[in-house]
Structures are given as C-alpha cells and as structure tokens.
Write a protein that holds these residues in place. Structure first.
Motif, short mmCIF file in Angstrom:
data_model
loop_
_atom_site.label_atom_id
_atom_site.label_comp_id
_atom_site.label_asym_id
_atom_site.label_seq_id
_atom_site.Cartn_x
_atom_site.Cartn_y
_atom_site.Cartn_z
N TYR A 235 0.83 -1.21 0.00
CA TYR A 235 0.00 0.00 0.00
C TYR A 235 0.86 1.26 0.00
CZ TYR A 235 -4.33 -2.55 0.69
OH TYR A 235 -5.41 -3.37 0.50
N ASP A 236 1.85 1.29 0.91
CA ASP A 236 2.71 2.46 1.03
C ASP A 236 4.17 2.02 1.04
OD1 ASP A 236 0.46 4.14 1.41
OD2 ASP A 236 0.39 3.56 3.52
N GLY A 237 5.06 2.94 0.63
CA GLY A 237 6.50 2.67 0.69
C GLY A 237 6.95 1.69 -0.37
N CYS A 238 8.10 1.05 -0.11
CA CYS A 238 8.68 0.13 -1.10
C CYS A 238 9.36 -1.01 -0.35
CB CYS A 238 9.69 0.90 -1.96
SG CYS A 238 10.48 -0.12 -3.19
N LEU A 239 9.14 -2.24 -0.81
CA LEU A 239 9.75 -3.42 -0.18
C LEU A 239 10.90 -3.89 -1.05
CD1 LEU A 239 9.58 -5.65 2.01
CD2 LEU A 239 7.91 -6.82 0.60
N ASN A 240 12.09 -3.95 -0.47
CA ASN A 240 13.29 -4.33 -1.23
C ASN A 240 13.83 -5.67 -0.75
OD1 ASN A 240 13.54 -1.86 -2.79
ND2 ASN A 240 14.00 -0.88 -0.82
N LYS A 241 14.61 -6.30 -1.64
CA LYS A 241 15.29 -7.54 -1.31
C LYS A 241 16.27 -7.27 -0.17
CE LYS A 241 17.30 -11.18 -4.13
NZ LYS A 241 17.70 -11.53 -5.48
N LYS B 22 10.28 -10.60 13.58
CA LYS B 22 11.12 -10.03 12.52
C LYS B 22 11.56 -11.14 11.57
CE LYS B 22 13.82 -8.28 15.73
NZ LYS B 22 14.87 -7.60 16.48
N HIS B 23 11.69 -10.81 10.30
CA HIS B 23 12.20 -11.77 9.30
C HIS B 23 13.02 -11.00 8.28
CE1 HIS B 23 9.83 -15.07 10.78
NE2 HIS B 23 8.70 -14.39 10.64
N SER B 24 13.86 -11.76 7.57
CA SER B 24 14.66 -11.16 6.50
C SER B 24 14.09 -11.56 5.15
CB SER B 24 16.09 -11.68 6.63
OG SER B 24 16.97 -10.65 6.30
N VAL B 25 14.00 -10.61 4.20
CA VAL B 25 13.46 -10.90 2.86
C VAL B 25 14.58 -11.52 2.01
CG1 VAL B 25 12.43 -9.92 0.78
CG2 VAL B 25 11.80 -9.02 3.02
N LEU B 26 14.43 -12.80 1.66
CA LEU B 26 15.46 -13.48 0.87
C LEU B 26 15.30 -13.19 -0.62
CD1 LEU B 26 15.55 -17.00 2.59
CD2 LEU B 26 16.81 -14.95 3.18
N ASP B 27 14.03 -13.08 -1.06
CA ASP B 27 13.80 -12.87 -2.50
C ASP B 27 12.42 -12.27 -2.70
OD1 ASP B 27 14.36 -12.89 -5.16
OD2 ASP B 27 14.39 -15.07 -5.41
N LEU B 28 12.24 -11.61 -3.86
CA LEU B 28 10.94 -11.05 -4.22
C LEU B 28 10.59 -11.47 -5.63
CD1 LEU B 28 11.45 -7.39 -2.92
CD2 LEU B 28 10.03 -9.13 -1.85
N LYS B 29 9.30 -11.75 -5.89
CA LYS B 29 8.86 -12.18 -7.22
C LYS B 29 7.53 -11.54 -7.57
CE LYS B 29 10.88 -16.82 -6.56
NZ LYS B 29 11.71 -17.02 -7.73
N ASN C 122 11.44 -12.80 -11.14
CA ASN C 122 12.23 -12.23 -10.04
C ASN C 122 12.27 -10.71 -10.16
OD1 ASN C 122 12.97 -14.65 -8.80
ND2 ASN C 122 14.55 -15.01 -10.32
N THR C 123 12.31 -10.04 -9.01
CA THR C 123 12.43 -8.59 -8.99
C THR C 123 13.20 -8.18 -7.73
OG1 THR C 123 11.21 -6.51 -8.93
CG2 THR C 123 10.16 -8.35 -7.84
N ASN C 124 13.76 -6.98 -7.74
CA ASN C 124 14.54 -6.52 -6.57
C ASN C 124 13.70 -5.69 -5.61
OD1 ASN C 124 17.00 -7.73 -7.18
ND2 ASN C 124 17.44 -6.17 -8.71
N SER C 125 12.56 -5.18 -6.10
CA SER C 125 11.72 -4.38 -5.21
C SER C 125 10.26 -4.45 -5.66
CB SER C 125 12.19 -2.93 -5.19
OG SER C 125 12.02 -2.36 -6.46
N ILE C 126 9.35 -4.30 -4.70
CA ILE C 126 7.92 -4.21 -5.01
C ILE C 126 7.46 -2.85 -4.48
CG2 ILE C 126 5.65 -5.27 -4.68
CD1 ILE C 126 7.10 -7.89 -4.02
N LYS C 127 6.98 -2.01 -5.38
CA LYS C 127 6.64 -0.63 -5.02
C LYS C 127 5.17 -0.52 -4.61
CE LYS C 127 10.03 1.13 -8.34
NZ LYS C 127 10.34 -0.15 -8.98
N ALA C 128 4.81 0.65 -4.09
CA ALA C 128 3.43 0.91 -3.66
C ALA C 128 2.46 0.67 -4.81
CB ALA C 128 3.31 2.35 -3.17
N GLY C 129 1.35 -0.01 -4.50
CA GLY C 129 0.34 -0.30 -5.53
C GLY C 129 0.54 -1.63 -6.21
N GLU C 130 1.72 -2.26 -6.02
CA GLU C 130 2.01 -3.51 -6.73
C GLU C 130 1.69 -4.75 -5.87
OE1 GLU C 130 5.39 -2.58 -10.01
OE2 GLU C 130 6.17 -3.05 -8.03
N ILE C 131 1.62 -5.87 -6.59
CA ILE C 131 1.39 -7.17 -5.95
C ILE C 131 2.68 -7.98 -6.11
CG2 ILE C 131 -0.01 -9.30 -6.08
CD1 ILE C 131 -1.77 -6.95 -5.47
#
Length: 595
Positions: free
Chosen positions: A211-217, A229-236, A245-254
């Motif tokens: 919804y807000d911000g950006c989630l990065n690997k 707490k957890h560590s993000v190993l990968d994003l897809k 595969n992707t390095n980040s998921i931005k606001a508004g994305e799935i």
C-alpha cells in the motif's frame, strides 16, 4: 503507479470465472499459446475435476491501451462460500472488481454475497455478462436482475463470451479506463498479506499487496500482528507458470515475498508487513484469523497409520493454514484427529486430498459444529465433539450457532423448499420476487441443520436450479440433547450426535433401523439401542446366526439332540455376556445418510 490496475473477478460457481481469467492471460500474451492449458490458474487436480477454485491465485499482466502500457494485477478469488475468508482478503487488495454473471442463469446466491463484500471494500464494480453465445442467453433480462437485486447501473455492462473470445478487448479497455489507480498516503512501508502457501524449495511464501512505501530484497521486515522479525530473501511477481524475479515491489504492486520459513503458521493471512527499522504507525485494518465452523473426527481405517495421518495433516497445513486439528481417541475407532474446517466443501476437499496425496484410507465421523454449553455453576464450555458434553444435571442451557442463509430459486420449487426449511427449524426473514419466475429467500437457520445433507436435499428438490449461500450470524439458546447409540449394551462414542429434543425420537428410530441392516449377525443376539442419558428411546435386535450343532447326529434318541441344543443355549448366554461386536465402516457412514 498511475498505470497499475488491481482487480478481482467475483462470480457464482460455474459462471465462467476461470475461463475468463484464461482469456485475459492469453490476450495479454502472459503465457505462450503452446504452454497454455484450460483453467491455468487452478493448480490442483481436484479444482480441475470439480470445476471450482479452491486456492486463489494471482497473475501480473502487461497490456497496451491507447499507446500506454498498463500493469494489470488479476487477483483471482475462490467462488465457494467456504472460502469467503480468502475472498475478503483478496478484495481488500484491489481497487476494482469484475462482476461476472452467466447470461443464461442470471444472478445467484454467491454473486450477491461476494458483491456485498466488494461494496464493503468500496471497489469500482464492472458488470460483465458472460456466455452471451449460448442459445439460452438473455443479457437484457440479466442486466435488469443485477439492477433490481444489487442496485448497480448496468447500462454500460460489458457483454463477453470467454469461450468464443468475444468482447475481451472491450473488457480490457474498461479495466484500464474505469478501475481507479492505487493511491499511496505514506512513505513508511505497509503491505497486506492476502495469501500464503508452502513451496518445497523456497519455504513459506507470502503473497502481498504493497500500500505504502517500497519493499526491497534483503530488507528486515516486521509482522505487526505476529510481532516477529524476518529477513526478505527474495521477491517475485506472481505468474501461474514461472514467477518473475524482482529486486523491489513498489506501492500499488502485488508480489511474492520469500522469507525462507519452514512453517506457514508463522505467516498469517491479513497480517501487515512493515520495515523493522522504520515501522508504520498502525496496521492495515480488518485482520482476523480464519475461524473453523465445522468439526469432524478423522481416523485411519488401519490403526497403524496414525503417525502417517499426523504427518499428512502437518504437510497439508503448510498449504492450507485454515485447518486446525488436535488428537482425539475413540473407543470404536482408535486414535485419530478432531479437525476443524471452514465449511462442508472444505471438509470434503481436505479429506479427498489426504486420501489422494498421502495414500491414506480414512473414515470421517458425522460433522458437528461448536456449541456453547452454559453450566449450572456459571461457567461456559465450548465443545465440538458430542461425546465431550457434560452430564445433563450440570447443564443450565446450550447455545447453538445460527447462520443467515440466502437462497435464490425458481418459484415452481418454492413450496418444496419452504417445507424443507421449516423441517430444519429455519426462520424466514425475507422473501422477494426478483423476477416473476425467481424468488430470493433469506432465512436464519441453525448451522447444525445444514452441515449434514442440506445442500444435497436443496439441489435435488429444485433439480439443481436453486443457489445457496450462508454467513455466520450468532449463537442462540436451543433445546438440544445428546443422542447415544448403544451396540450390545455399550455406547459407541463415534456415533453420538447432538439433536433438537423434538427430533430426537424420530432420529433415534431411524438410526437404529439403519444400523440393524449394517451390523453383521453374530452367534448371539445383538441389541442396538438409541438413548438420551439413561432413557432408551428406540431398539432393534440383530437376530443371532444359528450354528447347526445337531448336524453330527444321525438318527438316535431325541434326548441327544436336545442335550446339544441346551448346551448351545448356555454357551450363547455366556457369549452374550462377554461378546464384542466389531462394527463395519458403513455403520459410521449410516449416520450421515439418515434423513
């Protein structure tokens, strides 16, 4: 962000939701034609065989409209009422929904339930009339029905046929133009987990909407409800065949978040993800854990397979976190588990998956619901298993769960349907003629009355034309008793059921009659009794099997034969006193088939 569209498809079972999803995927060239299969979003064999969606799937599509590239996130939802928990989470992740209605069948019960859920989430709804190529299609009548029942303007409804690929381009254009783009209010990361499952290589995966911000690997994230707490190993990005595969998921994305967890129970659907270093001020509203409504005992037929059943349930829970189970023992069936399900279809699917995927032979006891037992000392007990009911003298009153049922039926079956509902202690709250031929009924009905065979009866009385949907309403006081079945003087705990006092006598008679046909004949007479407490209310006898002890007598004095018969009679008396009856599997199933 302006060119992102998050939408869901909502429909009644068999109105063409999965076929329409296939169509959108093909038109956007997300999967090559040679790799495409029917119902590509349904990954389980059971889903394809039954033609239902059990596990919601998502896919990210790219589409060019008016020379601009749009990202379309299709968030698929299961259609059946038992999985409405997943539907509500999926809808919370969207800005719009396609309301798909069959042009030949019109609006049905689940259509209404899911639309109201979408309206609660304030989504932009696009009416889509599907199957317009069928000879029985009547789009104008269906438009009028949608306007009358749901109150949505259908003047700009899209007419499509997913099978014949008609109107798909117009539908994609409407998605781009009419569904609003997502909005972001804050720079602090806030993402909603709306689905989770287990992958044998990557561990537990969470499907999220940011919804807000950006989630990065490699970010360190914090789950706000679980408090871990957890560590993000990968994003897809989601895709039915090969997630990208992707390095980040931005606001508004799935996207799919890989956390490398070995247990899915550490991720709860509806939880909020935020950054550990820069936490959001509050979680996304509406979080609630999935609640089991129907409970049944599941036992292995071969008692040595108990550990295999435990392992199978552990593995299945990795893919379906909504089931709950705890070990229980039964004198008749040995060791097993009391398993909690979201509904009857969920129970059927889980039992079938356990048998297929883990090669087990299982027996399920009659499904029951949770009762609230108020004791004379003022305390309250919640029980799911009838055999846990305390003695009558300690019970003040019992409360049972009620559901609000919505039924849509052709009016020619109305009389039969009202008789069925009255027999099931239902209370009518609304009756509305949608069209001169179709009626909408709303009833409050005890959940105990619908968990056995209600849906089958409803379908057979209406030749399959009625549709049925329900949602939990509240607990109400009921005049309930525990009905025990005794075989050769011993109560069989797996056959105990809780029934309304008014029906106990008839139910007891029917049960002992059915059991008489099933219990095998022994060398001694077996009494089958139905009892409430210590009072026997029905009895049937299974005649003893005669063994010809006089066969070896050739002629001779009659006293010799009489002596042998007397000896046999004495032996039978002794046998009756200590005789044990082994019940076949059908005996436990007979309880499910009693009308």
């Amino acid at each position: 962000m302006q060119n992102i569209r998050n939408f869901s498809i909502i429909a009644h079972i068999d109105h063409g939701k999965s076929t329409l999803a296939d169509c959108l995927i093909t038109t956007c060239n997300a999967i090559e034609q040679r790799k495409m299969s029917k119902q590509v979003m349904d990954t389980m064999d059971i889903e394809k065989e039954r033609g239902i969606t059990i596990k919601a799937q998502s896919v990210r599509l790219n589409y060019i409209h008016n020379n601009e590239e749009y990202i379309l996130n299709l968030i698929d939802t299961p259609g059946h009422v038992d999985f409405s928990y997943e539907v509500s989470r999926s809808l919370a992740s969207c800005e719009g929904a396609l309301l798909v209605v069959d042009a030949s069948q019109g609006v049905q019960a689940q259509t209404i339930a899911n639309v109201y859920m979408a309206l609660e989430h304030d989504l932009e709804i696009i009416p889509v009339i599907n199957k317009i190529d069928l000879p029985a299609a009547n789009p104008d009548k269906v438009k009028a029905e949608i306007e009358h029942i749901i109150g949505i303007d259908c003047s700009n409804a899209i007419l499509v046929s997913a099978k014949a690929q008609i109107g798909i381009k117009e539908l994609l254009a409407a998605i781009c133009e009419r569904i609003p783009a997502p909005k972001s209010k804050d720079n602090k990361l806030k993402a909603l987990i709306y689905d989770s499952w287990f992958d044998s290589y990557l561990g537990a995966l969470a499907l999220v909407r940011v919804y807000d911000g950006c989630l990065n690997k490699n970010d360190e994230i914090y789950l706000m409800h679980e408090g871990v707490k957890h560590s993000v190993l990968d994003l897809k990005y989601p895709h039915p065949l090969n997630p990208l595969n992707t390095n980040s998921i931005k606001a508004g994305e799935i996207g799919i978040v890989v956390l490398g967890l070995k247990d899915i129970s550490q991720i709860s659907v509806g939880d909020t993800i935020t950054l550990n270093s820069n936490k959001a001020d509050e979680a996304i509203a509406g979080f609630a854990k999935a609640k089991a409504f129907v409970f049944a005992g599941i036992y292995p037929i071969d008692t040595d397979k108990f550990e295999d059943l435990r392992d199978a349930l552990d593995k299945l829970k990795l893919n379906d976190s909504s089931i709950s189970y705890e070990p229980e023992t039964s004198l008749a069936l040995g060791f097993g588990f009391r398993v909690g399900f979201l509904g009857l279809l969920h129970m059927e699917v889980i039992k079938e998956r356990l048998e297929r995927e883990f090669n087990l032979d299982l027996i399920a006891t009659a499904p029951s619901v949770t009762y609230e037992v108020n004791l004379t000392d003022g305390s309250i007990l919640n029980i799911q298993n009838p055999s846990d009911l305390p003695p009558v003298n300690k019970i003040d009153f019992i409360k049972e769960p009620y559901v609000k049922a919505t039924i849509i039926t052709p009016n020619e079956f109305l009389g039969n349907l009202i008789t069925l509902l009255n027999n099931r202690r239902a209370i009518q709250t609304k009756m509305d003629y949608i069209t001169p031929e179709r009626v909408l009924l709303e009833y409050d009905i005890p959940m105990n009355e619908i968990v056995m065979d209600f849906y089958d009866k409803l379908k057979s009385l209406t030749k399959g034309y009625a549709s049925f949907d329900y949602e939990f309403s509240d607990y109400r006081i009921g005049d309930l008793v525990k009905l025990d079945i005794k075989v050769a003087g011993e109560a069989v705990d797996a056959l105990s059921i809780i029934v309304p006092n008014s029906k106990a006598l008839a139910k007891g008679r029917d049960l002992v009659k059915a059991m008489k046909e099933i219990v095998p004949r022994q060398l001694f007479e077996v009494a089958i009794q139905a009892s409430i407490g210590n009072k026997i209310i029905a009895r049937e006898n299974v005649k003893s099997m005669g063994k010809n002890v006089t066969a070896k007598c050739y002629g001779g004095d009659i006293t010799r034969k009489r002596k042998l018969l007397e000896k046999q009679k004495e032996g039978k008396k002794r046998m009756k006193a200590i005789g044990k009856v082994s019940l076949p599997q059908e005996a436990f199933l007979s309880i499910l088939k009693i009308d």
